[in-house]
Motif scaffolding. Structure first.
Motif, short mmCIF file in Angstrom:
data_model
loop_
_atom_site.label_atom_id
_atom_site.label_comp_id
_atom_site.label_asym_id
_atom_site.label_seq_id
_atom_site.Cartn_x
_atom_site.Cartn_y
_atom_site.Cartn_z
N ALA A 1 -41.11 1.22 -38.31
CA ALA A 1 -40.35 0.57 -39.46
C ALA A 1 -39.27 1.70 -39.96
N ASP A 2 -39.79 3.07 -40.00
CA ASP A 2 -39.02 3.87 -40.63
C ASP A 2 -37.50 4.41 -39.81
N GLU A 3 -37.73 3.84 -38.58
CA GLU A 3 -36.21 4.01 -37.53
C GLU A 3 -35.47 2.91 -37.75
N ILE A 4 -35.93 1.65 -38.64
CA ILE A 4 -34.95 0.62 -38.53
C ILE A 4 -33.72 0.71 -39.41
N PRO A 5 -33.44 1.46 -40.50
CA PRO A 5 -32.30 1.63 -41.12
C PRO A 5 -31.17 2.20 -40.43
N ALA A 6 -31.69 3.32 -39.44
CA ALA A 6 -30.72 3.78 -38.56
C ALA A 6 -30.02 2.97 -37.28
N VAL A 7 -31.05 2.25 -36.86
CA VAL A 7 -30.82 1.40 -35.58
C VAL A 7 -29.80 0.23 -36.15
N VAL A 8 -30.07 -0.27 -37.44
CA VAL A 8 -29.20 -1.34 -38.20
C VAL A 8 -27.98 -0.50 -38.27
N ARG A 9 -27.79 0.27 -38.95
CA ARG A 9 -26.37 1.20 -39.09
C ARG A 9 -25.73 1.17 -37.89
N ALA A 10 -26.46 1.82 -36.77
CA ALA A 10 -25.76 1.93 -35.37
C ALA A 10 -25.23 0.73 -34.68
N LEU A 11 -26.07 -0.12 -35.01
CA LEU A 11 -25.41 -1.57 -34.20
C LEU A 11 -24.29 -2.15 -35.04
N ALA A 12 -24.39 -1.92 -36.34
CA ALA A 12 -23.24 -2.32 -37.19
C ALA A 12 -22.05 -1.70 -37.00
N ASP A 13 -22.25 -0.11 -36.81
CA ASP A 13 -21.04 0.78 -36.57
C ASP A 13 -20.30 0.16 -35.09
N GLU A 14 -21.06 -0.19 -34.20
CA GLU A 14 -20.65 -0.75 -32.91
C GLU A 14 -20.07 -2.18 -33.02
N GLY A 15 -20.24 -2.67 -34.01
CA GLY A 15 -19.60 -4.04 -34.42
C GLY A 15 -20.40 -5.12 -33.58
N LEU A 16 -21.61 -4.97 -33.05
CA LEU A 16 -22.47 -5.59 -32.53
C LEU A 16 -23.29 -6.48 -33.53
N ALA A 17 -23.60 -6.06 -34.53
CA ALA A 17 -24.61 -6.63 -35.80
C ALA A 17 -23.67 -6.64 -36.99
N ASP A 18 -23.97 -7.86 -37.75
CA ASP A 18 -23.61 -8.08 -39.06
C ASP A 18 -24.68 -7.35 -39.93
N ALA A 19 -24.24 -6.12 -40.63
CA ALA A 19 -25.18 -5.59 -41.63
C ALA A 19 -25.62 -6.44 -42.75
N GLU A 20 -24.80 -7.47 -43.05
CA GLU A 20 -25.06 -8.37 -44.11
C GLU A 20 -25.81 -9.43 -43.69
N ARG A 21 -26.37 -9.59 -42.57
CA ARG A 21 -27.12 -10.69 -41.99
C ARG A 21 -28.15 -10.04 -41.09
N VAL A 22 -29.11 -9.48 -41.39
CA VAL A 22 -30.08 -8.80 -40.53
C VAL A 22 -31.51 -9.58 -40.95
N GLY A 23 -32.35 -9.83 -39.81
CA GLY A 23 -33.54 -10.22 -39.90
C GLY A 23 -34.33 -9.45 -38.99
N VAL A 24 -35.83 -9.45 -39.33
CA VAL A 24 -36.90 -8.80 -38.58
C VAL A 24 -38.07 -9.75 -38.30
N VAL A 25 -38.53 -9.82 -37.13
CA VAL A 25 -39.55 -10.65 -36.82
C VAL A 25 -40.58 -9.51 -36.01
#
Length: 241
Positions: A98-122
């Motif tokens: 879980a503690d790794e998630i912020p870095a993963v979300v930021r990296a995916l957003a920085d690459e333009g792959l993920a919308d950092a304002e619309r993130v879900g976890v399952v």
């Protein structure tokens, strides 16, 4: 004509990922990080990642710490240890994941792959434990689904002690009525406390009648239907669903 979903394996910040890309729409997409159970890896959830991608989400399968591409050499022995010892090992790995998630979300957003304002976890089982902590460590998470997990940990900084941290995220907990591995009582109690603190329906608890931890295909289909509806509702509020 139905087209196959494109998958790609990536390592982001040292975290091995399996990405399932939506067929339509321009990036960045709403992203859903998916966390597996104890002892397995991201590959076992290709079907669920494909379902996410077909629903228009970037499906992100994550190898938990000590699993998959970074599997601990003694993981089998740790998993086979007496229950309390194995539980503490699992929770330790879940917390680190879980503690790794912020870095993963930021990296995916920085690459333009993920919308950092619309993130879900399952997450499922151990992955459900990951989800309960993820909500507390990553404020960008708008929707969370914990399947067969528990917010109450035997010691340490248990997520259930931080009720205020759950108020900013739409949390769905799915438990099994007859689950002896992860009894539903802790999730049920968390949702009762959330409802008492805030009567708005931003959280939901579904207890699958008659289900056990290794649930039937029928129960799993029900859990996935609930999961996809929840993600649609909270990550794409303009959807007609």
């Amino acid at each position: 004509m139905d087209r196959s979903i494109a998958f790609a394996s990536r390592t982001v910040g040292g975290v091995p990922l399996l990405l399932a890309f939506p067929q339509a729409g321009d990036a960045p997409h709403p992203a859903v990080l998916w966390f597996h159970g104890f002892g397995v890896d991201k590959e076992v959830h290709r079907k669920e990642l494909e379902q996410l991608a077909r629903a228009g989400f970037l499906g992100v399968g994550v190898d938990a710490v000590g699993h998959g591409a970074r599997r601990l050499p003694d993981l089998d022995a740790r998993q086979a240890a007496p229950h309390e010892q194995a539980l503490r090992t699992m929770i330790g790995l879940a917390a680190r994941t879980a503690d790794e998630i912020p870095a993963v979300v930021r990296a995916l957003a920085d690459e333009g792959l993920a919308d950092a304002e619309r993130v879900g976890v399952v997450g499922v089982s151990m992955g459900g434990y990951v989800v309960y902590r993820a909500v507390l460590v990553e404020p960008s998470i708008r929707a969370a689904v914990a399947i067969l997990g528990s917010p109450e940990w035997p010691d340490g900084d248990s997520p259930h002690r931080h009720l205020e941290g759950f108020r900013r995220t739409a949390l769905l907990s799915i438990t099994a009525e007859r689950d002896e591995n992860v009894p539903p009582a802790a999730a049920r109690e968390l949702h009762q406390r959330l409802a008492a603190a805030d009567p708005e329906p931003g959280h939901r608890h579904v207890e699958l009648a008659g289900a056990v931890h290794l649930m039937s295909e029928q129960h799993w289909t029900q859990a996935m239907d609930e999961t996809l509806r929840w993600l649609e509702r909270h990550l794409r509020p303009t959807s007609s669903c």
